[in-house]
Design an enzyme around this catalytic site. Structure first.
Site, PDB file in Angstrom:
ATOM      1  N   HIS A  82       0.951  -1.599  -0.255  1.00 40.15           N
ATOM      2  CA  HIS A  82      -0.156   0.024   0.331  1.00 40.15           C
ATOM      3  C   HIS A  82       0.625   1.424  -0.020  1.00 40.15           C
ATOM      4  O   HIS A  82       1.543   1.167   0.713  1.00 40.15           O
ATOM      5  CB  HIS A  82      -0.776  -0.016   1.162  1.00 40.15           C
ATOM      6  CG  HIS A  82      -1.741   0.719   1.330  1.00 40.15           C
ATOM      7  ND1 HIS A  82      -3.247   1.573   0.273  1.00 40.15           N
ATOM      8  CD2 HIS A  82      -1.315   2.410   1.204  1.00 40.15           C
ATOM      9  CE1 HIS A  82      -3.246   2.426   1.347  1.00 40.15           C
ATOM     10  NE2 HIS A  82      -2.571   3.028   0.899  1.00 40.15           N
ATOM     11  N   ASP A 161     -15.257   2.444   7.348  1.00 39.68           N
ATOM     12  CA  ASP A 161     -13.679   2.952   6.482  1.00 39.68           C
ATOM     13  C   ASP A 161     -14.797   4.280   5.636  1.00 39.68           C
ATOM     14  O   ASP A 161     -14.075   5.490   5.723  1.00 39.68           O
ATOM     15  CB  ASP A 161     -13.016   2.126   5.761  1.00 39.68           C
ATOM     16  CG  ASP A 161     -12.073   3.464   5.276  1.00 39.68           C
ATOM     17  OD1 ASP A 161     -11.760   4.027   6.494  1.00 39.68           O
ATOM     18  OD2 ASP A 161     -11.615   3.394   4.591  1.00 39.68           O
ATOM     19  N   ARG A 168     -14.853  12.591   8.131  1.00 39.17           N
ATOM     20  CA  ARG A 168     -14.185  13.248   8.196  1.00 39.17           C
ATOM     21  C   ARG A 168     -12.269  14.104   7.212  1.00 39.17           C
ATOM     22  O   ARG A 168     -12.695  14.807   7.165  1.00 39.17           O
ATOM     23  CB  ARG A 168     -12.527  12.273   7.921  1.00 39.17           C
ATOM     24  CG  ARG A 168     -12.123  11.325   9.160  1.00 39.17           C
ATOM     25  CD  ARG A 168     -11.476  10.085   8.868  1.00 39.17           C
ATOM     26  NE  ARG A 168     -10.151  10.693   9.166  1.00 39.17           N
ATOM     27  CZ  ARG A 168      -9.008   9.307   7.519  1.00 39.17           C
ATOM     28  NH1 ARG A 168      -9.179   8.505   8.163  1.00 39.17           N
ATOM     29  NH2 ARG A 168      -7.880  10.322   7.622  1.00 39.17           N
ATOM     30  N   SER A 183      -8.441   3.090   8.964  1.00 37.56           N
ATOM     31  CA  SER A 183      -8.506   3.592   7.353  1.00 37.56           C
ATOM     32  C   SER A 183      -8.002   2.797   6.647  1.00 37.56           C
ATOM     33  O   SER A 183      -8.549   1.251   5.405  1.00 37.56           O
ATOM     34  CB  SER A 183      -8.808   5.055   7.531  1.00 37.56           C
ATOM     35  OG  SER A 183      -8.956   5.244   5.662  1.00 37.56           O
ATOM     36  N   LYS A 187      -8.228  -1.748   5.357  1.00 39.78           N
ATOM     37  CA  LYS A 187      -8.988  -2.306   3.980  1.00 39.78           C
ATOM     38  C   LYS A 187      -8.015  -3.303   3.637  1.00 39.78           C
ATOM     39  O   LYS A 187      -7.704  -4.311   3.072  1.00 39.78           O
ATOM     40  CB  LYS A 187      -8.930  -1.009   3.223  1.00 39.78           C
ATOM     41  CG  LYS A 187     -10.431  -0.083   3.304  1.00 39.78           C
ATOM     42  CD  LYS A 187     -10.169   1.269   2.158  1.00 39.78           C
ATOM     43  CE  LYS A 187      -9.105   2.076   2.794  1.00 39.78           C
ATOM     44  NZ  LYS A 187      -8.918   3.808   2.469  1.00 39.78           N
TER      45      LYS A 187
HETATM   46  N1  URA Z   1      -5.604   6.543   2.526  1.00 38.23           N
HETATM   47  C1  URA Z   1      -6.693   5.737   3.204  1.00 38.23           C
HETATM   48  O1  URA Z   1      -7.407   5.477   2.282  1.00 38.23           O
HETATM   49  N2  URA Z   1      -7.380   6.774   4.292  1.00 38.23           N
HETATM   50  C2  URA Z   1      -6.784   7.620   5.002  1.00 38.23           C
HETATM   51  O2  URA Z   1      -7.129   8.115   5.977  1.00 38.23           O
HETATM   52  C3  URA Z   1      -5.634   8.452   4.259  1.00 38.23           C
HETATM   53  C4  URA Z   1      -5.568   7.261   2.984  1.00 38.23           C
END
Ligand code: URA
Length: 433
Positions: A82, A161, A168, A183, A187
């Site tokens: 990621h 999320d 947010r 967050s 995932k």
């Molecule tokens: N990428 C995400 O998936 N979530 C965040 O909070 C910041 C970057």
């Protein structure tokens, strides 16, 4: 259970129990808790933070709030990566086939671009025919057969999320380390890989503007991953300038192909090799040096490039575009931006360059908007280069001439020049154990 108790405890930093956190995440997901209370809770977390235990429980509950991929049938060599967002970041297009060519299994979900950052799914869709929406059976079958498959994110991955992120975004609470960590990791945990490498970006084109904050984010995310039984690695990389020279979807695919052919820009190649080495090290359990050597060899002997062609064909794409990237349709209008004075390029604001590319048609401001795969920017000078008056700084590619003035203005506002040669910046700050 009452949301007001949860709000009070979070506001006072008294800590939440597992039951309270799980109840909260259920209420976020099923709509049982109103937005105003969730927003107040987000703000309390923003100011008070969370303990490592709370963060691990929150992330796990968010990961379990929707679909989860079960990759266990693929064995223990599954590995994901990621990147925490960036401009010109086409590393997945390089590292996924590279690691798969060396024995790792990359069964990966990727996102689309939004705002100034690009997304792997959009880049892959610039290859004619390439399908990023597969059934989970097909995804698993292709991953097992080729050791490599990259698809779009399932609509129901970590829905908690999705809800929290949307709130947010409108409550000035994006910029919180525990909220970013939960967050991203919710995932990644739901996406199922046994090993996960985080590319935590530092600099003007990323969430983390300094190295200390990036290190803290990396440490939190790796701790959450390990608590969930995953093998974790993290590499802190520079995102003060875009990575490589290409920004924009088809332009980036063509550049990724050049990297796999051993002819890519040095910065992009170095970051890709560091990430791929770390992924292979975790996935197959060989030491870092051996993993890095194996990745270099897979680039040199063409096996990584063959793996990319194999994946493109398996997912319905026309691999002749990988064999001959000059086949990608070029934008109708290519405008050259030149230096108007002599000087050292001392700084490039990566996020502004991403925005300029988006204005040219390569990105989207709102989810679901169409994009122009051939639009984007080719940088001819980067931070640390000397530019003589009249030399080309970049090419702006677009199919809509009317977009050029705004894109050029944003591009030029991203640059700073100096009379003195700037100190070179490290590309890879640290590989965290
Ligand atoms: N990428 C995400 O998936 N979530 C965040 O909070 C910041 C970057």
């Amino acid at each position: 259970m009452r949301m007001t108790d949860i709000l009070e405890r979070t506001r006072d930093g008294s800590g939440l129990s597992r039951e309270q956190i799980e109840w909260l995440v259920r209420g976020v997901t099923d709509g049982g808790i109103p937005d105003y209370q969730i927003s107040a809770w987000l703000m309390a977390v923003y100011f008070r933070g969370m303990s490592d235990r709370e963060l691990a429980v929150l992330t796990d509950a968010m990961a379990r709030s929707g679909d989860r991929l079960d990759l266990s049938s693929l064995g223990g060599r599954t590995v994901d990566k990621h990147s925490t967002g960036g401009v010109g970041d086409k590393t997945t297009l390089v590292v996924a086939p590279l690691v798969a060519a060396c024995g790792g299994i990359v069964a990966k979900m990727s996102g689309r671009g939004l705002g100034f950052t690009g997304g792997t799914v959009d880049k892959l869709e610039s290859i004619p025919g390439f399908r990023t929406e597969l059934s989970s059976d097909e995804f698993l079958a292709l991953s097992a057969r080729h050791g490599l498959c990259v698809v779009g994110q399932s609509g129901n991955l970590a829905p908690a999320d999705k809800k929290l992120y949307a709130l947010r975004d409108v409550t000035a609470t994006v910029d919180s380390i525990p909220l970013i960590a939960s967050s991203i990791m919710s995932k990644k945990l739901a996406a199922g890989a046994r090993s996960i490498v985080l590319d935590v970006k530092v600099g003007s084109g990323s969430f983390m503007k300094n190295i200390e904050a990036a290190k803290e984010l990396a440490a939190k995310m790796t701790a959450v991953g390990r608590a969930a039984g995953r093998r974790m690695g993290a590499v802190l990389t520079n995102m003060d300038a875009p990575l490589g020279q290409a920004v924009g979807n088809a332009l980036e695919v063509a550049e990724a192909v050049r990297v796999l052919a051993g002819e890519g820009p040095a910065d992009l190649t170095e970051v890709c090799l560091a990430l791929a080495g770390e992924m292979l090290h975790l996935a197959v359990g060989i030491d870092r040096d051996a993993a890095a050597q194996r990745c270099k060899a897979a680039m040199a002997d063409g096996s990584a490039m063959r793996k990319l062609c194999e994946m493109v064909t398996a997912q319905g794409g026309d691999a002749s575009y990988i064999e001959r990237p000059e086949k990608f349709r070029r934008a109708k209008r290519i405008h050259t931006v030149r230096a108007t004075q002599d000087g050292w390029l001392s700084h490039m604001d990566a996020d502004k360059i991403g925005r300029a590319s988006s204005v040219l048609g390569a990105g989207r401001e709102k989810k679901g908007e169409p994009i122009d795969h051939s639009a984007g920017i080719l940088l001819r000078k980067k931070t640390g280069d000397w530019a003589a008056c009249g030399e080309t700084l970049c090419e702006l590619h677009t199919n809509d001439e009317a977009r050029l003035p705004e894109a050029q203005e944003i591009f030029l506002s991203a640059l700073a020049f100096s009379e003195d040669r700037p100190e070179p910046m490290p590309l890879i700050y640290e590989i965290l154990d």
